[in-house]
Design a protein around this motif. Structure first.
Motif, PDB file in Angstrom:
ATOM      1  N   HIS A  52       0.831  -1.212   0.000  1.00  0.00           N
ATOM      2  CA  HIS A  52       0.000   0.000   0.000  1.00  0.00           C
ATOM      3  C   HIS A  52       0.864   1.259   0.000  1.00  0.00           C
ATOM      4  O   HIS A  52       0.602   2.196  -0.759  1.00  0.00           O
ATOM      5  CB  HIS A  52      -0.941   0.024   1.207  1.00  0.00           C
ATOM      6  N   GLU A  56       0.996   4.221  -2.738  1.00  0.00           N
ATOM      7  CA  GLU A  56       0.701   5.590  -2.311  1.00  0.00           C
ATOM      8  C   GLU A  56       1.843   6.544  -2.651  1.00  0.00           C
ATOM      9  O   GLU A  56       1.607   7.664  -3.110  1.00  0.00           O
ATOM     10  CB  GLU A  56       0.421   5.616  -0.805  1.00  0.00           C
ATOM     11  N   TYR A  60       1.565   9.594  -5.244  1.00  0.00           N
ATOM     12  CA  TYR A  60       1.866  10.961  -4.822  1.00  0.00           C
ATOM     13  C   TYR A  60       2.883  11.605  -5.771  1.00  0.00           C
ATOM     14  O   TYR A  60       2.710  12.755  -6.189  1.00  0.00           O
ATOM     15  CB  TYR A  60       2.392  10.975  -3.384  1.00  0.00           C
ATOM     16  N   GLN A  86       5.239   7.936   5.091  1.00  0.00           N
ATOM     17  CA  GLN A  86       3.966   7.252   4.882  1.00  0.00           C
ATOM     18  C   GLN A  86       3.903   5.968   5.707  1.00  0.00           C
ATOM     19  O   GLN A  86       2.870   5.654   6.291  1.00  0.00           O
ATOM     20  CB  GLN A  86       3.762   6.944   3.393  1.00  0.00           C
ATOM     21  N   ARG A  90       1.258   5.148   8.725  1.00  0.00           N
ATOM     22  CA  ARG A  90       0.450   3.919   8.710  1.00  0.00           C
ATOM     23  C   ARG A  90       0.700   3.099   9.986  1.00  0.00           C
ATOM     24  O   ARG A  90      -0.232   2.552  10.573  1.00  0.00           O
ATOM     25  CB  ARG A  90       0.794   3.099   7.466  1.00  0.00           C
ATOM     26  N   ARG A 187       0.109  10.191  -0.112  1.00  0.00           N
ATOM     27  CA  ARG A 187      -1.217   9.675   0.242  1.00  0.00           C
ATOM     28  C   ARG A 187      -1.775   8.886  -0.904  1.00  0.00           C
ATOM     29  O   ARG A 187      -1.696   9.178  -1.997  1.00  0.00           O
ATOM     30  CB  ARG A 187      -2.173  10.818   0.574  1.00  0.00           C
TER      31      ARG A 187
END
Length: 187
Positions: A52, A56, A60, A86, A90, A187
Motif C-alpha cells: 500500500h 501511495e 503521490y 507514509q 500507517r 497519500r
C-alpha cells in the motif's frame, strides 16, 4: 543496487513527470520501487502494508512532481523520505487502533525508523564499504581475512570497515525533519 541518481537525471525525470509522461513513472518505479517497498516493510513488518505504501508513494509522486526540489537532495532520497513518512503514519494508525499506549507507539516508530535508516544507509553506501561490512558481519571475518578476500591491504580493510560502521552508527540518530503539511505527505 542503485545509488543516488545524478542531479541532471533527477531534474529530467521531474520534468518528464510534470509533462505527464507515463513512461517516466514506469522508469521511476522500476528504479525505486524496491527501495520504497523495503523501507516500508522494514517499518511496518507487513507485506500488504508495504504494498500500500509503495502504491501511495508513487501515486503521490505522479500527482505532485513539483513537490520535489532538486536543490534539497536527490530524487532517491526524496522518495525514500516519502516512503518512510507514509510507513510511519500507517504504523501509528495501526498501533493506535490496536490500543497501544502513545509511548509504545513512539518506541516502535523509533525502532522501526532506525532499522529503516540503517537499511537505507547500507544500500546507499559505496560498494567497497558494503562489501567489507558484509564480510565482517555476515561471514564473521576479521579485518585481515576481509583484506585477503577483498584483495586490499589490511589498512584499507580497516579503513573501509571503520567508515562503514561510522555511517551505520548514524542510523540511530533520527534527522530532525519538519512535519509534512496535512496533505503534503504521500497519500
Amino acid at each position: 543496487m542503485a545509488t543516488d541518481a545524478p542531479p541532471r537525471w533527477d531534474r529530467k525525470m521531474q520534468q518528464r513527470l510534470a509533462h505527464g509522461e507515463a513512461a517516466a513513472l514506469g522508469e521511476l518505479y522500476d528504479r525505486f520501487a524496491s527501495l520504497v517497498h523495503t523501507l516500508a516493510h522494514r517499518v511496518l513488518d507487513d507485506e500488504t502494508g508495504a504494498d500500500h505504501v509503495t502504491r501511495e508513494v508513487f501515486g503521490y509522486v505522479w500527482e505532485n512532481p513539483g513537490a520535489y526540489d532538486p536543490k534539497q537532495g536527490s530524487l532517491r532520497s526524496w522518495i525514500a523520505t516519502l516512503a518512510h513518512r507514509q510507513a510511519v503514519e500507517r504504523l501509528r494508525r495501526s498501533q493506535s487502533e490496536g490500543h497501544s499506549t502513545p509511548e509504545e507507539i513512539e518506541r516502535k516508530v523509533r525502532e522501526a525508523s532506525a532499522a529503516a535508516r540503517a537499511d537505507y544507509i547500507v544500500t546507499s553506501m559505496p560498494a567497497p564499504l558494503r562489501a567489507a561490512l558484509d564480510l565482517a558481519y555476515l561471514r564473521r571475518l576479521d579485518y585481515r581475512q576481509a583484506a585477503a578476500d577483498l584483495g586490499v591491504t589490511e589498512d584499507e580493510a580497516r579503513r573501509r570497515l571503520r567508515l562503514g560502521l561510522q555511517l551505520l552508527s548514524t542510523a540511530h540518530h533520527a534527522p530532525r525533519m519538519a512535519s509534512p503539511p496535512a496533505h503534503g505527505g504521500a497519500r
